[in-house]
Write a protein that holds these residues in place. Structure first.
Motif, short mmCIF file in Angstrom:
data_model
loop_
_atom_site.label_atom_id
_atom_site.label_comp_id
_atom_site.label_asym_id
_atom_site.label_seq_id
_atom_site.Cartn_x
_atom_site.Cartn_y
_atom_site.Cartn_z
N GLU A 1 34.73 36.91 59.28
CA GLU A 1 35.84 37.82 59.56
C GLU A 1 36.99 37.11 60.28
O GLU A 1 38.17 37.37 59.99
CB GLU A 1 35.35 39.01 60.39
CG GLU A 1 34.37 39.90 59.66
CD GLU A 1 35.00 40.64 58.49
OE1 GLU A 1 36.19 40.97 58.57
OE2 GLU A 1 34.30 40.87 57.49
N PHE B 1 25.28 38.48 63.51
CA PHE B 1 26.52 38.59 64.28
C PHE B 1 27.36 37.32 64.15
O PHE B 1 28.57 37.39 63.88
CB PHE B 1 26.22 38.86 65.76
CG PHE B 1 27.43 38.76 66.64
CD1 PHE B 1 28.33 39.82 66.72
CD2 PHE B 1 27.68 37.61 67.37
CE1 PHE B 1 29.47 39.73 67.52
CE2 PHE B 1 28.81 37.51 68.18
CZ PHE B 1 29.71 38.57 68.26
N GLU C 1 30.90 37.24 62.24
CA GLU C 1 32.06 36.95 63.10
C GLU C 1 32.87 35.77 62.55
O GLU C 1 34.11 35.83 62.48
CB GLU C 1 31.57 36.65 64.52
CG GLU C 1 32.68 36.34 65.51
CD GLU C 1 33.38 37.57 66.06
OE1 GLU C 1 34.17 37.42 67.00
OE2 GLU C 1 33.12 38.69 65.56
N THR D 1 32.28 43.60 64.36
CA THR D 1 31.05 42.83 64.10
C THR D 1 29.90 43.30 64.99
O THR D 1 28.76 43.45 64.53
CB THR D 1 31.31 41.32 64.32
OG1 THR D 1 32.42 40.91 63.52
CG2 THR D 1 30.09 40.50 63.93
N THR E 1 35.83 41.33 66.49
CA THR E 1 34.63 41.22 67.34
C THR E 1 33.98 42.57 67.56
O THR E 1 32.75 42.71 67.43
CB THR E 1 35.00 40.58 68.69
OG1 THR E 1 35.58 39.28 68.44
CG2 THR E 1 33.76 40.41 69.56
#
Length: 324
Positions: free
Chosen positions: A245, A238, A242, A199, A196
């Motif tokens: 990932e 984002f 996110e 990102t 997080t």
């Protein structure tokens, strides 16, 4: 009658030692009647030949169903691996009576330095070095920040945020890999926050470059009607990054199929490309405005910025191609 499941463990370079064929026909993993007649193997068993390079390999273990038993248990075993390589474990049954077989259990793989998989082991040291590098950068930046605090621009506050997020991200990744290496289990909470923070850092960094390229604070005091579009692109980037990932790092290592990964990689690549195109279109407009107003000092800075950005974008495009 007795049926068996054979477990064969081998190094990838020895894959040609697994399986065989009769009279040059199609290669088979299980010993067929033709191969058995040639005396090459026992019918119903896995075909393999001992490795000449790696003595004692491949290694074969057997779990047998006796009589009418519905469960066969393989006792826990430890296999010492003395040669560096990529090792595979296959569960194979050659008996048609075992159709619908279910296998339950777990394997634990450990390297001499810990539980990190071989391809991930170097990343622990990498993130340790990156954490140190970000600390040095942070100390220098905050010193400059305090020294010239009266002249700090809002955009420079955003850069401070990016550096802080970078420090947190690298430190968390290092602790995540250290924990994984020590216990063999990924610390999901640490992984989540590392992903997080990373990102957010990448999103904010792209937004800063886009806003600077638009000439915010140089040729325009505000973004005007473009603010909502910039926020929308940043928010979408984002969310897409996110998800990608988290799915890649919170699951089992390498549990994503190629098609599933592409489904998540494409949106991120497209949004990254959108940032690049918009940045360079904005830069071209800003350079034209600076030239028209004869602001030569700022024009020179923006030209250098454009060259540096072009080099970075070329590297980024190469990375996007690799990811796809």
């Amino acid at each position: 009658s007795s049926s068996k499941v054979q477990i064969i463990v081998f190094e990838i370079e020895d894959r040609e030692m697994i399986g065989g064929s009769a009279y040059g026909g199609q290669k088979a993993i299980c010993c067929t009647s033709d191969l058995a007649k040639l005396g090459a193997c026992a019918e119903g068993s896995v075909i393999y030949r001992p490795s000449q390079v790696n003595p004692g390999w491949p290694q074969l273990f057997v779990a047998s169903f006796d009589g009418s038993d519905l469960i066969a248990t393989l006792p826990s075993r430890t296999i010492p691996v003395k040669k560096t390589g990529m090792y595979n474990m296959y569960f194979i049954h050659c008996d048609p009576a075992l159709a619908g077989l279910e296998i339950d259990g777990k394997t634990i793989w450990k390297n001499p330095t810990g539980y990190l998989p071989g391809r991930m082991a170097p990343l622990k040291n990498f993130f340790g070095l990156m954490s140190f590098a970000f600390v040095i950068l942070g100390i220098y930046w905050f010193y400059q920040y305090m020294k010239f605090w009266r002249e700090v621009l809002p955009l420079q506050n955003c850069i401070t945020l990016v550096i802080t997020l970078g420090m947190l991200e690298m430190a968390l990744w290092y602790f995540e890999y250290a924990e994984f290496n020590e216990t063999g289990v990924r610390a999901k909470a640490i992984t989540f926050w590392a992903v997080t923070f990373g990102t957010i850092k990448r999103t904010v960094a792209r937004l800063i470059i886009l806003i600077v390229s638009m000439g915010y604070g140089v040729v325009r005091p505000t973004l005007g009607g473009l603010t909502s579009k910039v926020v929308m692109l940043g928010g979408t980037f984002f969310v897409a990054t996110e998800i990608l990932e988290l799915v890649e790092n919170l699951g089992t290592v390498n549990d994503l199929s190629g098609k599933a990964r592409l489904f998540l990689v494409y949106p991120v690549a497209i949004l990254d490309a959108s940032f690049i195109v918009w940045i360079f279109i904005s830069l071209a407009k800003t350079l034209s405005q600076l030239q028209a107003r004869r602001l030569m000092a700022k024009l020179d800075i923006y030209r250098k910025f454009t060259i540096a950005l072009a080099i970075t974008v070329l590297v980024s495009i190469g990375w996007i191609g690799y990811e796809v």
